[in-house]
Design a protein around this motif. Structure first.
Motif: not given
Length: 275
Positions: A62, A65-66, A123, A126, A129, A179-182, A184, A217
């Motif tokens: 979390r 992501a934040d 990672y 993209a 997943q 973690p997933a996301g750009r 990360a 991140g």
């Protein structure tokens, strides 16, 4: 004028940082040459059996992501450990729960800085997943061996290290630590150091290899929203001919801390070393 080094290889680039940016593909070819046996596809991991993340893991994800998790401040649940002695060589690599290391105050690494490390990332793909990828782990294993040789530390089987890291990442993925996301990733830190209990000024008769994982991140606090500001340092020297600048040693980073702090106080994100 900028000089780029790869071990003893040296190439003069045209003056100006803008030239490097214009010729980034040529620079990439210079820094990452094709080496036999090191260019095959990276390991992939079937993560369909991933379990439920722990409360600590969920909180870390979390915060990533934040965008409020300081880089490198958290670690995953497990670590890879291997020990070496002059008489017996390397023990088998073992995956253990993450735990503090017990070292004597006379451990040689604490006195003479015989410590080398690497940093690579796992990672989430993209486009897939359920797939996690390692970015060029063989190159990192090779460079760790090169650094170890320079500091008179024992070398190791590079493929065994890559295989061990792959198993560790599979385990941490199942625990929810990738973690997933750009921007990360799961940052992987192999660390090799002299672990002999004694202050004799010589090659250590014992060594330890530890691999830990850290969900992260973006490296810079500004994230990926804006360019970083670099300070061109013409006073301090990080590398010189005949030294250890080509090796990824703890000492190289220790020498950069004070200049980096001074640059930060002037509003810069990082130093561009001009030595």
């Amino acid at each position: 004028q900028v000089t780029v080094y790869l071990n003893s290889f040296r190439a003069q680039l045209l003056p100006g940082i803008s030239t490097i940016l214009k010729h980034k593909q040529e620079v990439h070819k210079l820094l990452v040459p094709k080496l036999p046996g090191l260019m095959s596809s990276p390991p992939t991991f079937d993560s369909s059996s991933a379990g439920t993340p722990s409360a600590r893991c969920a909180d870390v994800m979390r915060r990533i992501a934040d965008g409020d998790l300081p880089w490198g401040s958290e670690h995953s649940d497990h670590m890879l450990v291997a020990r070496w002695t002059k008489g017996n060589g390397w023990d088998a690599m073992q995956i253990d729960n993450f735990h503090p290391l017990q070292l004597s105050p006379a451990t040689s690494v604490l006195h003479y800085g015989m410590s080398v490390f690497e940093g690579l990332k796992a990672y989430v793909d993209a486009n897939k997943q359920d797939v996690v990828r390692l970015f060029r782990p063989w190159f990192h294993a090779q460079r760790l061996n090169t650094s170890a040789e320079r500091l008179a530390l024992p070398t190791f089987d590079e493929q065994e290290l890559v295989d061990g890291i792959a198993k560790l990442v599979r385990m941490e993925r199942a625990c929810g630590w990738v973690p997933a996301g750009r921007g990360a990733a799961l940052y992987i830190r192999p660390l090799l150091f002299a672990s002999e209990d004694g202050i004799g000024v010589r090659r250590s008769n014992e060594a330890m290899l530890v691999v830990t994982c850290h969900p992260v991140g973006s490296y810079f606090s500004s994230g990926m929203a804006k360019p970083i500001r670099l300070y061109a340092d013409c006073k301090h020297v990080r590398a010189f001919h005949g030294g250890i600048g080509f090796a990824k040693t703890a000492a190289n980073y220790a020498a950069s801390m004070q200049p980096a702090e001074m640059a930060s106080q002037q509003g810069f994100d990082q130093i561009l070393w001009t030595d």
